[in-house]
Design an enzyme around this catalytic site. Structure first.
Site, mmCIF file in Angstrom:
data_model
loop_
_atom_site.group_PDB
_atom_site.id
_atom_site.type_symbol
_atom_site.label_atom_id
_atom_site.label_comp_id
_atom_site.label_asym_id
_atom_site.label_seq_id
_atom_site.Cartn_x
_atom_site.Cartn_y
_atom_site.Cartn_z
ATOM 1 N N CYS A 86 0.829 -1.206 0.000
ATOM 2 C CA CYS A 86 0.000 0.000 0.000
ATOM 3 C C CYS A 86 0.867 1.261 0.000
ATOM 4 C CB CYS A 86 -0.983 -0.040 1.180
ATOM 5 S SG CYS A 86 -2.366 1.110 0.987
ATOM 6 N N HIS A 203 -3.490 -5.571 1.421
ATOM 7 C CA HIS A 203 -2.735 -5.713 2.674
ATOM 8 C C HIS A 203 -2.685 -7.183 3.096
ATOM 9 C CE1 HIS A 203 -2.401 -1.461 4.118
ATOM 10 N NE2 HIS A 203 -3.407 -1.291 3.273
ATOM 11 N N GLU A 205 -1.008 -8.489 5.427
ATOM 12 C CA GLU A 205 -0.941 -8.624 6.890
ATOM 13 C C GLU A 205 -2.336 -8.592 7.521
ATOM 14 O OE1 GLU A 205 -0.400 -5.883 5.301
ATOM 15 O OE2 GLU A 205 -1.188 -4.176 6.449
#
Lengths: 247, 749
Positions: A86, A203, A205
Site C-alpha cells: 500500500c 494488505h 498482513e
C-alpha cells in the site's frame, strides 16, 4: 533470519505486519526506523502501509527521500528482497524502484474492503509458495491505489512479466467489476524485472488469520520465509538439507 | 503577587458570564478578575465545560458496577476487559463545528475523542460514530453528509484507528443542526491507567504536541450557544492534522512508558485553561506556568489567546522533576514540539505568567467548581397531540412496496456506502466489521477474549417519550451486543438536546436521563462516562437525542453470531415477547408521514432475560445467526437476514440468489402491525433443526418466549399469516429486489 519493517512517521500498518510475521508465523521481525542508514543483516525489508509523513504531498513522495530509502536502493540493487504494501508500494513507485504511478481511486474516495487478486507470477520471493492463477482474498484500504502506466510502459512491463497480481472475481476472472480503484489492466501488484522488489496495494498482513476474515495473505509471507530459507541453504553448502525445515 | 486589574471595558464587562456569575467570580476572588481570568471563567463556566445545567440530573445515572476501574470524572471511563487489560472508552459530540465546517468539524471530533482515550494511557483501537442529518435529498444537507463522512474518514484512516461501527439517520429536525457523535475505545494494561491528577511540587509541567494557533478560539463557548449562522463561527472550529495526531499517539504512549509521567490530560475544549485548572484542582495542588514558553504557530498572539486556543493534537503532562529530558527526547524522536512551561507548586494556586508578568493568580478550584443550575422543567405542549394517535385509522398500504421503501431509508438501509470509506480493518482486530448488530474486536493480548461495541439512539422515540426513548437506546445497544454474543459491560453516552433554558427541553433531558438510568440499572450496566451537548437548535430544536454507546465482553470471539442466515434449511425463530405497535415506528413515519403515538414502557425484566438468553445461545453455538428487530419491525429484520446472507453467498459464488425465507405468523392481527410494528426485546435467529431442542431448553430455563416462525429456503422472502386465505401471502419479494433496495452497491468480495 530477520525481516525488517520500516517505520516512517505516519506508518500505521507496521505493527500489524510485525504481528503477522512474528506472532502468526513465528519469524524474527524488527522495526527499522526511517533514519537508519544501514540495512545490513536483514533478510528482507518491508515498507508497510500507512500515511508516511501524512501523505501531504503525494502518497509516498516524502518517504521516498528519507535516509532509510536511500539505503534501500543499495539493498535492492544487491538483490535484497523488498516488499512494499500500500503506502510502501506508493513509496517504491515514487523511488522509481518500481514503474508506474498510483493515482487517486477512480471513485474519488478511500476504499476499505476485501478484494480478490489473481497470482500472475510465482518466481518472486513473495509468491514462490503460490501457483499461477491462485485467487487470494485480501483487503484493500487506500485512497490512491489506481495503478497507472503509459501504454508503452505497460507493454514493456507486461512483456517483462512484472505484473504480479491482478484484481479478479471469485472465479479468477479479471473483470471491470472486480477492479476496486480503476487500476489499468486490473493491476494490484507489480514486481521488478528480477522479481525481488514487489509492490502491492492489498494488505496481506490484514489477511493473516481466519478470525479477522481471511488467512490468504499469509501465503505471501510464507513464500518469503521459504525463499529466505532456501537462499540460506544455498549459501551454506555444508549444511545438511534435512536440518532446515521447509514449510 | 499583584494582578493587574485594568478598567473594565463597558461592553465586555462580564465576558461570557452572566451578571450573577460575574458577581460570584468577584466574591470568590475577593476582587475583579483580570482579563485573562475573565476569559478562563468564561470558558470553564460554559455549559460545555461545566455541565452546569446537567450535572444534577447526571448524578442519577448508575456509575458503579462490576469491573469498573474508572468512572465518570476522568478523561474517559475504564472497565476491566479481562486478561489484565483495561478497556477505556468515551463518546463526545462535535455537532456545532460539524454544522459550520463539516469536514474539519467532524475530523477534529475524531481527533478530540482519541486524545481523551490517550490521556488515560490507552492506545486507541476503535472508533464508532453516530450521525444525524436532515433529509439526504435536501440540497443543503447532501454536502453536509459528504463533508462529515469525508472528515471522519480523512482523520480516522490516517491515524490508523479503525472505525468499526456506527449509525446514520435522517430527519428534518437535524437539517441545520446535524449531530456528529464519535466514540473511541482504547486498551491499556489495567495497572498502567494514567491519571490527570497533578502531583509533586517541583515536578515539570510539559507541553507536548502541535504548536498553538488561533484556531478554535472559544470553541467551548461556541458549543454552548445556539447556532445562528454567523460567519465568525468558523474561527471557533479547529483544524485537524491527523499526521500530527498519529505522531502524538506514538509519542504520548512512549512518554508514558518511560514511567516519568505523573499526570496527563489532553488539551481539548478550553485548551490550556481547562487542562491547567482541572489537573491542578484534581490533584489539590497549584501550577506556575509561563505562556511565553508555549510553542506557537503564529506571531503576535495575546496571552489570552494562548490560554484559550483549542488547537488540536496537544497534550499537557506533569513529569517527575529531573526526568524531563526522558520525555523531551521522546518528543524529539517523533519530531514534535515539547517544552517545560512551568512547575507544580504545593499551594493550590494557579499562576499564569506572560513572561515576567502574572496575568492569572487564583485557586484552580474556582474555575472547575462552576455554579449548578436547576432549570425549570415542564412537559412540551406537542406531546399531548402527538400521543393522540389511533393506528386503526391508518389506510392499508401494499406491504411489499412498504418494505422496499423502508429498506431504502437512511437508518434502515445498509450504511456500506459510508463505512467502506472508513478503514475498519486496521490493527487487525476486527472480527465483525461495521454492518453487523455490534462490532466485535478480538483482544490479541488476551485471546480468545474480545470486546463488542454498539451505538444506538432513536430521536423519534425520544421525541414522543424521552423516558422510554432513553430506555430504548440502552436496551437496543444491549440487544445488539447480545446478538453478537457479548455481555453488556458499560455505557458511555452522548446526550444531544436543544437549549436547557427552555423548560420543555429541560424536561425531556431529565426524562431521558431517568430512562437511561432505569434501563442501565435493570441490566446492571454502569455509565462510566459521557457528554452532554445542549443548544442544538438552529431555528427549530432537534429531537431530544440521547445516544448510547455500549461496550460488551466476549468470552470467546470465535463464538459470535451475525445477522445473515447461515444455512439453507435452518429454522427461523423469533425470540422475545415484545408486542409490536406502529406508534412512533419507522413505518408510520416513512409510509404515512406521521411522527406520533404513545410508546409502551418496556418490560425491563423480560427484555433483560431476552438479552441474556440471546447472548448465552450465541455463546453456546446454538444460534447460527441472530439479528435485532429494530426500526421497520420484523419484516425489515427478516429482509436484512436474507440480504446479508445473499451478499455473503455471492461472495462465495455459491448461491446466485437467496437464501430467502418462508415465514408464517400465527395469531397476527393487522398485517401492517405484524410486519412493521416495533417492540423492544425481539430478536430474529436461525438455527439448525438439530439444535432446536437445546435452544428450547434454554428458553424454558430463562423464561423467554421462543417460537419457530419459518425456515431458510428459496430465493424469496415469503411471509404468510395463518388464517389468511391459502396461498395468499402478506409479503412475497425476491431477495434480489430486497438487496437492490437495501444496499444497491454491487461489489465482489
Amino acid at each position: 533470519m530477520t525481516i525488517g519493517i520500516v517505520v516512517f512517521p505516519g506508518s500505521n500498518c507496521d505493527a500489524d505486519t510485525v504481528h503477522a510475521l512474528r506472532d502468526v508465523l513465528g519469524q524474527d521481525a524488527r522495526d527499522v526506523w526511517h533514519q537508519e542508514t544501514s540495512l545490513d543483516g536483514l533478510d528482507a525489508v518491508i515498507l508497510p502501509g500507512g500515511f508516511s509523513y501524512g501523505d501531504y504531498l503525494r502518497a509516498g513522495a516524502i518517504a521516498s527521500t528519507s535516509p532509510v530509502v536511500r539505503a534501500l536502493r543499495g539493498y535492492a540493487a544487491a538483490g535484497g528482497p523488498v516488499l512494499g504494501i500500500c503506502n510502501g508500494f506508493q513509496t517504491l513507485v515514487e523511488t522509481r524502484l518500481l514503474p508506474g504511478a498510483l493515482l487517486p481511486n477512480a471513485a474519488g474516495e478511500f476504499r476499505c474492503r476485501h478484494v480478490r487478486v489473481r497470482v500472475e507470477r510465482t518466481d518472486t520471493p513473495f509468491t514462490g509458495a503460490l501457483r499461477e492463477g491462485d485467487v487470494l482474498r485480501i483487503p484493500i484500504a487506500h485512497g490512491e491505489g489506481r495503478y497507472y502506466v503509459t501504454d508503452r510502459e505497460r507493454a514493456r512491463i507486461t512483456l517483462a512479466r512484472q505484473i504480479a497480481f491482478r484484481y479478479c472475481d471469485a472465479g479468477g476472472h479479471v473483470t471491470p467489476e472486480a477492479n476496486p480503484n480503476g487500476a489499468i489492466d486490473n493491476i494490484a501488484g507489480v514486481a521488478s524485472a528480477s522479481g525481488t522488489v514487489l509492490g502491492l496495494m492489498p494488505h496481506p498482513e490484514r489477511a493473516s488469520e481466519a478470525i479477522v476474515g481471511s488467512a490468504d495473505g499469509l501465503r505471501i509471507f510464507e513464500s518469503l520465509v521459504r525463499w529466505i530459507r532456501t537462499r540460506e541453504r544455498a549459501a551454506v553448502p555444508s549444511m545438511p538439507a534435512a536440518a532446515s525445515e521447509d514449510r | 503577587m499583584a494582578v493587574e486589574t485594568p478598567a473594565r471595558p463597558p461592553e465586555r464587562q462580564f465576558g461570557a458570564l452572566r451578571p450573577a456569575e460575574y458577581a460570584e467570580v468577584c466574591r470568590r476572588l475577593g476582587r475583579d478578575p483580570s482579563p485573562a481570568e475573565l476569559g478562563m471563567f468564561g470558558v470553564m463556566w460554559s455549559e460545555h465545560c461545566a455541565y452546569k445545567h446537567s450535572r444534577a440530573a447526571l448524578r442519577r445515572l448508575p456509575v458503579k458496577g462490576h469491573g469498573v476501574l474508572r468512572g465518570p470524572g476522568e478523561n474517559a471511563g475504564a472497565i476491566d476487559a479481562g486478561g489484565g487489560l483495561a478497556a477505556v472508552f468515551k463518546m463526545e459530540s462535535h455537532n456545532h463545528p460539524s454544522a459550520v465546517v463539516p469536514f474539519h468539524g467532524a475530523a477534529t471530533g475524531v481527533g478530540g475523542i482519541i486524545r481523551d482515550v490517550l490521556a488515560m494511557g490507552a492506545r486507541p483501537v476503535a472508533l464508532l460514530d453516530s450521525l444525524r442529518f436532515g433529509p439526504p435529498d435536501d440540497p443543503a444537507v447532501a454536502p453536509l453528509i459528504h463533508g462529515v463522512v469525508a472528515g471522519i474518514a480523512a482523520y480516522g484512516n490516517s491515524i490508523g484507528v479503525p472505525t468499526v461501527g456506527g449509525e446514520l439517520r435522517c430527519a428534518p429536525c437535524y437539517r441545520a443542526n446535524p449531530l456528529v457523535n464519535v466514540a473511541c475505545l482504547g486498551l491499556v494494561p489495567a495497572d498502567r491507567i494514567a491519571t490527570s491528577r497533578a502531583a509533586g511540587p517541583g515536578n515539570a509541567v510539559v507541553y507536548l504536541g502541535a504548536r498553538t494557533g488561533r484556531d478554535g478560539m472559544q470553541g467551548a463557548a461556541f458549543a454552548s450557544v445556539e447556532l445562528a449562522g454567523n460567519p465568525q463561527d468558523r474561527s471557533a472550529v479547529q483544524m485537524g492534522d491527523p499526521f500530527t495526531g498519529k505522531l502524538l499517539i506514538e509519542a504520548t504512549l512512549e512518554a508514558l512508558a518511560t514511567g516519568a509521567v505523573v499526570a496527563i490530560q489532553d488539551l481539548g475544549a478550553a485548551g490550556l485553561t481547562c487542562a491547567l485548572s482541572e489537573m491542578s484542582a484534581r490533584g489539590g495542588v497549584g501550577m506556575d506556568v509561563d505562556l511565553q514558553k508555549v510553542p506557537r504557530r503564529e506571531e503576535g498572539m495575546a496571552p489570552e489567546e494562548v490560554l484559550l486556543s483549542e488547537s488540536q493534537e496537544r497534550m499537557l503532562l506533569v513529569v517527575e522533576a529531573g526526568r524531563e529530558e526522558e520525555v523531551l527526547a521522546v518528543a524529539r524522536r517523533w519530531d514534535l514540539p515539547a517544552v517545560v512551561i512551568g512547575r507544580v507548586v504545593a499551594e493550590p494556586v494557579l499562576t499564569v505568567r506572560d513572561g515576567g508578568r502574572a496575568i492569572v493568580t487564583l485557586d484552580p478550584r474556582y474555575l472547575t467548581d462552576a455554579p449548578v443550575y436547576a432549570p425549570d422543567a415542564a412537559p412540551p405542549a406537542y406531546l399531548e397531540e402527538a400521543r393522540r394517535f389511533d393506528a386503526s385509522s391508518l389506510p392499508a398500504h401494499d406491504p411489499a412496496e412498504a418494505l422496499l421503501t423502508l429498506l431504502r431509508r437512511p437508518g434502515t438501509a445498509s450504511a456500506r456506502w459510508v463505512f467502506r470509506q472508513y478503514d475498519h480493518m486496521i490493527q487487525t482486530n476486527t472480527v465483525v466489521p461495521p454492518g453487523g448488530d455490534a462490532a466485535v474486536l478480538r483482544l490479541k493480548d488476551a485471546a480468545p477474549r474480545g470486546l463488542a461495541l454498539s451505538v444506538d439512539g432513536n430521536g423519534r422515540s425520544s421525541y414522543l417519550d424521552p423516558y422510554v426513548g432513553g430506555m430504548l437506546a440502552v436496551l437496543e445497544a444491549a440487544q445488539n451486543l447480545a446478538c453478537a454474543g457479548a455481555r453488556p459491560a458499560a455505557v458511555t453516552d452522548c446526550l444531544n438536546f436543544a437549549s436547557p433554558e427552555r423548560p420543555e427541553v429541560f424536561w425531556t433531558f431529565t426524562q431521558a436521563v431517568d430512562g437511561i438510568a432505569r434501563a442501565c440499572e435493570a441490566l446492571e450496566v454502569p455509565v462510566v462516562g459521557g457528554n452532554v451537548s445542549f443548544y442544538n437548535e438552529a431555528g427549530e430544536g432537534i429531537y431530544p437525542t440521547p445516544i448510547v454507546a455500549m461496550l460488551g465482553r466476549v468470552d470467546d470471539v470465535g463464538r459470535h453470531a451475525r445477522p445473515g442466515w447461515s444455512g439453507v434449511g435452518d429454522l427461523v425463530v423469533l425470540i422475545g415477547g415484545g408486542v409490536p405497535a406502529l406508534d412512533g415506528s419507522e413505518y408510520l413515519d416513512a409510509i404515512h408521514g406521521r411522527v406520533a403515538g404513545r410508546l409502551a414502557e418496556p418490560d425491563l425484566p423480560a427484555v433483560a432475560r431476552t438479552i441474556r438468553y440471546v447472548r448465552e445461545a450465541v455463546a453456546a453455538g446454538l444460534l447460527a445467526s441472530a439479528h435485532d428487530c429494530a426500526e421497520g419491525g420484523l419484516a425489515v429484520a427478516l429482509a436484512e437476514c436474507c440480504v446479508v446472507a445473499w451478499q455473503d453467498a455471492s461472495a462465495r459464488a455459491a448461491a446466485p440468489a437467496g437464501p430467502g425465507a418462508r415465514v408464517t405468523l400465527r395469531g397476527a392481527g393487522r398485517p401492517d402491525v405484524a410486519l412493521f410494528g416495533e417492540a423492544i426485546g425481539r430478536v430474529v435467529g436461525s438455527v439448525p433443526a438439530g439444535r432446536m431442542p437445546d435452544l428450547l431448553n434454554l428458553a424454558r430455563r430463562l423464561e423467554v418466549p421462543v417460537q419457530v416462525i419459518g425456515r431458510v429456503a428459496g430465493d424469496r422472502l415469503v411471509v404468510t399469516a395463518d388464517g389468511s386465505p391459502a396461498g395468499r401471502p402478506l409479503l412475497d419479494v425476491s431477495v434480489a429486489a430486497l438487496a437492490r433496495a437495501w444496499d444497491p452497491i454491487v461489489e465482489e468480495a
